[in-house]
Design a protein around this motif. Structure first.
Motif, mmCIF file in Angstrom:
data_model
loop_
_atom_site.group_PDB
_atom_site.id
_atom_site.type_symbol
_atom_site.label_atom_id
_atom_site.label_comp_id
_atom_site.label_asym_id
_atom_site.label_seq_id
_atom_site.Cartn_x
_atom_site.Cartn_y
_atom_site.Cartn_z
ATOM 1 N N ASN A 101 0.822 -1.202 -0.046
ATOM 2 C CA ASN A 101 0.185 0.074 0.112
ATOM 3 C C ASN A 101 0.707 1.297 0.085
ATOM 4 O O ASN A 101 0.642 2.260 -0.640
ATOM 5 N N GLU A 102 1.910 1.158 0.957
ATOM 6 C CA GLU A 102 2.755 2.395 0.858
ATOM 7 C C GLU A 102 3.530 2.588 -0.400
ATOM 8 O O GLU A 102 3.749 3.689 -0.929
ATOM 9 N N GLU A 103 3.918 1.437 -1.106
ATOM 10 C CA GLU A 103 4.656 1.722 -2.275
ATOM 11 C C GLU A 103 3.579 2.388 -3.472
ATOM 12 O O GLU A 103 4.103 3.012 -4.181
ATOM 13 N N VAL A 104 2.357 1.820 -3.333
ATOM 14 C CA VAL A 104 1.427 2.347 -4.541
ATOM 15 C C VAL A 104 1.169 3.522 -4.215
ATOM 16 O O VAL A 104 1.097 4.566 -5.284
ATOM 17 N N ASN A 105 0.992 4.028 -3.054
ATOM 18 C CA ASN A 105 0.683 5.519 -2.731
ATOM 19 C C ASN A 105 1.974 6.405 -2.953
ATOM 20 O O ASN A 105 1.776 7.374 -3.285
#
Length: 168
Positions: A101-105
């Motif tokens: 999720n952090e990578e996508v964000n």
């Protein structure tokens, strides 16, 4: 007649509100500015309902109004920035702790920052392109040829890719 316009407006808004809001977000500093700009866009669309001639789809017509309002607003902001110092508010979001999720964000934030760096014409094209508006409609909204839009999209993609690679 007023009731018929209201029905058309509400139906078109239901179908296009998320796209219109994302376009407003591209021209805004933060979510609150985007919400304000979105409200301004809706007011302009409502006031202009009697001028809709059905020459294009109502969605295309709404995008044209949204882009005009956003560009006018951006112009006003630039003039006002010379007079006032703006204090940016902090946005805190609860995105969860998943690494994916952090990578996508992180990638989305990088894309947003890069889009905001584009000039106004390119921003308008990419906003509509990201909303999956057809080249024909984009050309109608912006008054450019379909071929010109296709060339610009290719160049913009290259600019964005370079920008994203630099920021990641």
């Amino acid at each position: 007649m007023e009731k018929e316009q209201e029905t058309i407006f509400l139906d078109a808004l239901e179908k296009n509100q998320e796209k219109l809001f994302r376009i407003c977000s591209i021209y805004s500093k933060d979510e609150e500015d985007a919400k304000d700009l979105f409200q301004e866009v809706l007011v302009h669309i409502w006031r202009s309902m009697n001028t809709f001639k059905d020459n294009s789809s109502i969605g295309t017509w709404m995008f044209r109004i949204a882009l005009n309002v956003c560009l006018r607003s951006k112009s006003k902001q630039t003039k006002n920035q010379k007079r006032f110092i703006r204090l940016d508010s902090m946005t805190i979001s609860n995105l969860g702790s998943a690494e994916n999720n952090e990578e996508v964000n992180e990638k989305l934030n990088s894309l947003r920052k890069c889009v905001k760096k584009l000039d106004e014409a390119d921003k308008a094209i990419v906003a509509l392109y990201l909303e999956e508006v057809a080249y024909r409609e984009i050309s109608s909204i912006l008054g450019l040829s379909e071929n010109h839009i296709a060339v610009k999209v290719k160049r913009i993609k290259s600019k964005l890719l370079n920008c994203i690679n630099k920021t990641l």
